[in-house]
Design an enzyme around this catalytic site. Structure first.
Site, PDB file in Angstrom:
ATOM      1  N   GLY A 277       8.784  20.101  -4.256  1.00  0.00           N
ATOM      2  CA  GLY A 277       7.728  19.364  -3.567  1.00  0.00           C
ATOM      3  C   GLY A 277       8.323  18.626  -2.377  1.00  0.00           C
ATOM      4  O   GLY A 277       8.127  18.975  -1.221  1.00  0.00           O
ATOM      5  N   CYS A 348      -1.773  -8.547   0.344  1.00  0.00           N
ATOM      6  CA  CYS A 348      -1.419  -9.851  -0.212  1.00  0.00           C
ATOM      7  C   CYS A 348      -0.579  -9.723  -1.467  1.00  0.00           C
ATOM      8  O   CYS A 348      -1.035 -10.040  -2.577  1.00  0.00           O
ATOM      9  CB  CYS A 348      -2.690 -10.632  -0.484  1.00  0.00           C
ATOM     10  SG  CYS A 348      -3.565 -10.909   1.041  1.00  0.00           S
ATOM     11  N   TYR A 377       4.761  12.486  -1.312  1.00  0.00           N
ATOM     12  CA  TYR A 377       4.452  11.287  -2.098  1.00  0.00           C
ATOM     13  C   TYR A 377       4.104  10.099  -1.192  1.00  0.00           C
ATOM     14  O   TYR A 377       4.406   8.955  -1.527  1.00  0.00           O
ATOM     15  CB  TYR A 377       5.613  10.948  -3.056  1.00  0.00           C
ATOM     16  CG  TYR A 377       6.018  12.131  -3.907  1.00  0.00           C
ATOM     17  CD1 TYR A 377       5.156  12.623  -4.877  1.00  0.00           C
ATOM     18  CD2 TYR A 377       7.231  12.794  -3.709  1.00  0.00           C
ATOM     19  CE1 TYR A 377       5.499  13.725  -5.640  1.00  0.00           C
ATOM     20  CE2 TYR A 377       7.577  13.903  -4.472  1.00  0.00           C
ATOM     21  CZ  TYR A 377       6.711  14.362  -5.433  1.00  0.00           C
ATOM     22  OH  TYR A 377       7.041  15.455  -6.192  1.00  0.00           O
TER      23      TYR A 377
HETATM   24  N1  LLP Z   1       7.663  19.992 -11.114  1.00  0.00           N
HETATM   25  C1  LLP Z   1       7.299  19.013 -11.958  1.00  0.00           C
HETATM   26  C2  LLP Z   1       6.931  19.372 -13.334  1.00  0.00           C
HETATM   27  C3  LLP Z   1       7.277  17.677 -11.519  1.00  0.00           C
HETATM   28  O1  LLP Z   1       6.936  16.707 -12.372  1.00  0.00           O
HETATM   29  C4  LLP Z   1       7.630  17.379 -10.183  1.00  0.00           C
HETATM   30  C5  LLP Z   1       7.598  15.995  -9.701  1.00  0.00           C
HETATM   31  C6  LLP Z   1       7.988  18.443  -9.329  1.00  0.00           C
HETATM   32  C7  LLP Z   1       8.002  19.740  -9.824  1.00  0.00           C
HETATM   33  C8  LLP Z   1       8.351  18.241  -7.888  1.00  0.00           C
HETATM   34  O2  LLP Z   1       9.496  17.468  -7.755  1.00  0.00           O
HETATM   35  P1  LLP Z   1      10.175  17.299  -6.307  1.00  0.00           P
HETATM   36  O3  LLP Z   1      10.727  18.648  -5.895  1.00  0.00           O
HETATM   37  O4  LLP Z   1       9.132  16.831  -5.380  1.00  0.00           O
HETATM   38  O5  LLP Z   1      11.234  16.293  -6.523  1.00  0.00           O
HETATM   39  N2  LLP Z   1       6.268   9.790  -6.627  1.00  0.00           N
HETATM   40  C9  LLP Z   1       7.702   9.933  -6.769  1.00  0.00           C
HETATM   41  C10 LLP Z   1       8.085  11.331  -7.204  1.00  0.00           C
HETATM   42  C11 LLP Z   1       7.431  11.765  -8.499  1.00  0.00           C
HETATM   43  C12 LLP Z   1       7.805  13.175  -8.882  1.00  0.00           C
HETATM   44  C13 LLP Z   1       7.002  13.641 -10.032  1.00  0.00           C
HETATM   45  N3  LLP Z   1       7.246  14.991 -10.414  1.00  0.00           N
HETATM   46  C14 LLP Z   1       8.378   9.549  -5.453  1.00  0.00           C
HETATM   47  O6  LLP Z   1       7.697   9.139  -4.527  1.00  0.00           O
HETATM   48  O7  LLP Z   1       9.596   9.610  -5.361  1.00  0.00           O
END
Ligand code: LLP
Length: 425
Positions: A277, A348, A377
């Site tokens: 992602g 706030c 994100y």
């Molecule tokens: N696959 C699964 C099952 C996941 O839970 C996630 C992310 C991904 C793939 C993708 O991961 P990436 O390649 O994006 O690292 N909001 C947080 C990140 C939460 C990630 C949740 N799961 C932030 O802003 O850092």
């Protein structure tokens, strides 16, 4: 590499000056670069050349229809975690047979819709979920393809709120229990095991935890196959980090990640699924904001910008670092006159702080700033907290741009509420 750079003294997104977007669309606003999205998708996919690999973009990172359509045209699949994300992926033109459905709490109604669409697989995270899926599939007279998400009990060495692969985390099926659950799948009439799935966390900057987890999974796949389970593919999840702060972190290049995976797989005759992602969308977006006030506090300087924690939650939620760059290219004088400032938003809450004691060129009200690496994100986690309008999004392609999510009006926002009759007069 991204396509946000200074040209003629001003930061551009590809060939569009950011000041033009600020004037025409207003701030705060997310700005995405098509070329960067495409480049990241291609670099990542190329790292798996020679393997039978499906790259499923993790829609949770950025679910804008224009972003998903851009990736769909690159051949991306999708990793979705809700029926909302599933519909978004389908409407963006991602074929159902390239969609995997992850998440610990899928509802039967969501399972039904995904089965109806004919998705590639469900990543199942518990026995009760498996039983629910079997029931739903049975009622529909279909067989649901399943990968069990296993929890390898590996420390991903990332922020504790985004680590998912330790036994204390809610994710996946306990490692030692997994073979038993695969046996159970054989007994259930309406589910079929086709793969094994793992995802140990996000923003990993080291290959070692991935390698440890993938080696365990490959071992499990081999023993399942020799026990007669028809495991055709391995879903290795997402999680590869990006350099938010190149002075502090140097995540591995996708090529090194790909090579490690190739060596761990060896000659195992399985296809793989990847769910990146952040790596695809993170550096393909910025949050553009305007400086409202410069306030001299008792012992520090506050730069108050018009973006807030409701627009970009990551610093408040994970103490995350985002570079904050002036849109006007600083000259030598400004570079030499660096100051230290806290960048804060109008919400706030003390937590509405983007950066503390950040070294920066001096800035004035009306100046534009770009929060870098905000394409993943960012907008997806935005809210209307403090009744601030949901932040809009813009997609740039070369010298053109389009508003791909408009800023709602206050009427739109307030009109979502309704007042019951008994309060109407
Ligand atoms: N696959 C699964 C099952 C996941 O839970 C996630 C992310 C991904 C793939 C993708 O991961 P990436 O390649 O994006 O690292 N909001 C947080 C990140 C939460 C990630 C949740 N799961 C932030 O802003 O850092």
């Amino acid at each position: 590499m991204d396509h946000f750079s200074y040209k003629n003294g001003e930061m551009h997104a590809e060939d569009v000056p950011l000041s033009r977007i600020a004037t025409e669309v207003g701030t705060p606003v997310y700005v995405y670069s098509t070329a960067t999205l495409q480049r990241h998708f291609r670099v990542f996919s190329d790292a798996f050349s020679g393997l039978n690999a499906l790259v499923c973009f993790a829609v949770k990172a950025n679910s804008n229809q224009a972003v998903l359509s851009t990736l769909a045209r690159e051949g991306a699949g999708a990793d979705v975690v809700s029926v909302g994300e599933l519909e978004r992926a389908l409407r963006a033109g991602i074929p159902a047979d390239r969609i995997v459905f992850s998440g610990v709490g899928k509802k039967p109604s969501e399972m039904r819709r995904a089965l109806e669409a004919g998705i590639k697989q469900f990543n199942v995270e518990s026995e009760p979920e498996l039983e629910a899926l079997d029931l739903v599939a049975g009622k529909m007279g279909v067989i649901a393809p399943v990968s069990l998400r296993v929890n390898p009990d590996v420390d991903a060495k990332t922020h504790h709120k985004i680590a998912t692969g330790k036994s204390e985390n809610k994710f996946g099926i306990a490692w030692d229990h997994a073979p038993e659950v695969y046996n159970k799948i054989k007994e259930l009439p309406n589910v079929r095991a086709t793969g094994v799935d793992v995802h140990i966390g996000s923003q990993l900057t080291d290959l070692a935890p991935f390698k440890l987890a993938f080696e365990k999974v490959v071992g499990l796949v081999k023993s399942l196959r020799s026990a007669g389970h028809d495991i055709e593919h391995i879903d290795l999840g997402g999680g590869l980090g990006i350099p938010y702060d190149p002075d502090a972190e140097t995540p591995p290049h996708p090529l090194a990640y790909g090579d490690m995976i190739k060596s761990v797989l060896g000659d195992l005759p399985c296809s793989i699924i990847l769910e990146p992602g952040r790596l695809i969308a993170g550096n393909a977006g910025i949050l553009l904001s305007e400086m409202l006030y410069v306030k001299q506090g008792e012992d520090r300087l506050f730069y108050i910008v018009d973006a807030a924690m409701n627009d970009l939650l990551r610093p408040a939620m994970y103490e995350a670092f985002h570079h904050i760059s002036p849109v006007t290219e600083p000259g030598d004088n400004a570079q030499n006159a660096q100051v230290s400032a806290d960048f804060v938003g109008p919400v706030c809450e003390t937590g509405d702080t983007f950066a503390k004691a950040r070294k920066t060129v001096p800035m004035s009200p009306g100046d534009l700033v770009a929060f870098k690496s905000a394409g993943a994100y960012g907008a997806v986690m935005a809210s209307t907290y403090n009744s601030r309008e949901l932040v809009p999004e813009v997609l740039v392609k070369g010298a053109e741009y389009a508003v791909v999510r408009a800023r709602p009006s206050l009427d739109d926002m307030i009109g979502l509420d309704s007042v019951p009759d008994w309060l109407s007069d």
